[in-house]
Motif scaffolding. Structure first.
Motif, PDB file in Angstrom:
ATOM      1  N   THR A 131      76.021  17.146  50.188  1.00 26.41           N
ATOM      2  CA  THR A 131      76.147  15.936  50.897  1.00 26.41           C
ATOM      3  C   THR A 131      76.714  14.936  50.151  1.00 26.41           C
ATOM      4  OG1 THR A 131      73.988  15.463  51.108  1.00 26.41           O
ATOM      5  CG2 THR A 131      74.371  17.116  52.833  1.00 26.41           C
ATOM      6  N   GLY A 132      77.256  14.152  51.017  1.00 28.45           N
ATOM      7  CA  GLY A 132      77.727  12.799  50.452  1.00 28.45           C
ATOM      8  C   GLY A 132      78.749  12.890  49.272  1.00 28.45           C
ATOM      9  N   THR A 133      79.801  13.676  49.706  1.00 25.63           N
ATOM     10  CA  THR A 133      80.883  14.036  48.497  1.00 25.63           C
ATOM     11  C   THR A 133      81.868  13.110  48.651  1.00 25.63           C
ATOM     12  OG1 THR A 133      81.655  15.820  50.268  1.00 25.63           O
ATOM     13  CG2 THR A 133      80.111  16.295  48.447  1.00 25.63           C
ATOM     14  N   SER A 134      82.202  11.973  49.361  1.00 27.53           N
ATOM     15  CA  SER A 134      83.199  11.440  49.336  1.00 27.53           C
ATOM     16  C   SER A 134      83.314  10.350  48.538  1.00 27.53           C
ATOM     17  CB  SER A 134      83.302  10.411  50.793  1.00 27.53           C
ATOM     18  OG  SER A 134      82.046   9.402  50.738  1.00 27.53           O
ATOM     19  N   ARG A 135      82.279  10.037  47.728  1.00 22.86           N
ATOM     20  CA  ARG A 135      82.302   9.220  46.646  1.00 22.86           C
ATOM     21  C   ARG A 135      81.350   9.420  45.627  1.00 22.86           C
ATOM     22  NH1 ARG A 135      80.055   3.154  49.128  1.00 22.86           N
ATOM     23  NH2 ARG A 135      77.994   4.203  49.566  1.00 22.86           N
TER      24      ARG A 135
END
Length: 226
Positions: free
Chosen positions: A7-11
């Protein structure tokens, strides 16, 4: 090769981790609200789904994909986080709720949904913060964030006990300062000694092998204060 949900792979760390696993042949399901950065890499081993982990109906997209395409989940990395930096007297109940929905409730709900797809040897790694460690130095403005990061530590310890007979491991990495956008939100202008890529290197190995040595443990991964 492993089936890995992050999870949280945009940055930041999640963005780096997804690429590292995919480049080494693992299958990665990358979850974030903004999928464009990771999708633009166009790596055949990365599948992106736009998900707000605080929204239970969004999480159904994850289970639908896994039921259709994977037989099992080998590693779950709960990396997504939300931070609100305000003086305590300015924090509203809704501020606390928004932070807890991502950092605690979302972690619990996603883990609950995926645990049925995990077998002996699976590893759930939750990314917490040194701010959530009892007795660590605390910083003004982070009451909601740090208390949520403390809560998720206890949750992981409980799940390690609950699922020890199934030999599914739960561990927490409590990170210190890493040069990411979230660090800038918490400590504007502070320069961390460790980059997101360097921390991703550490987490990469830990998620693959740490369950052989640890279960129900909180590892403090920090060389500085903050």
């Amino acid at each position: 090769m492993k089936n890995i949900v992050i999870t949280g792979t945009s940055r930041g760390i999640g963005f780096e981790l997804a690429q590292q696993y995919a480049n080494n042949g693992h299958q990665v399901l990358a979850l974030s609200r903004n999928t464009k950065p990771i999708a633009n890499i166009n790596n055949k081993n990365i599948t992106t789904i736009s998900v707000d982990i605080s929204n239970n109906s969004d999480l159904k997209k994850v289970t639908d994909y896994i039921n259709k395409n994977w037989k099992q989940v080998d590693i779950l990395i709960n990396n997504a986080g939300k931070l609100i930096n305000k003086p305590f007297t300015e924090l509203t109940s809704n501020d606390f709720l928004e932070v807890y929905k991502v950092n605690v409730f979302g972690v619990a709900e996603l883990t609950k949904l995926l645990i049925t797809k995990m077998n002996k040897g699976a590893h759930v790694v939750t990314i917490s913060s040194m701010g959530g460690i009892q007795g660590s130095m605390k910083f003004p403005g982070l009451a909601a964030y740090s208390s949520a990061k403390g809560a998720v530590i206890t949750l992981s310890e409980l799940l390690a006990e609950e699922y020890k007979e199934q030999q599914i491991a739960f561990n927490v990495l409590a990170l210190g300062a890493v040069q990411t956008e979230m660090l800038e939100e918490a400590f504007p202008g502070y320069k961390a000694p460790i980059s997101g890529g360097e921390m991703a290197n550490y987490i990469y190995d830990f998620a693959l092998t740490g369950n052989k040595f640890f279960n129900g443990k909180v590892l403090q991964v920090s060389s500085t204060t903050p």
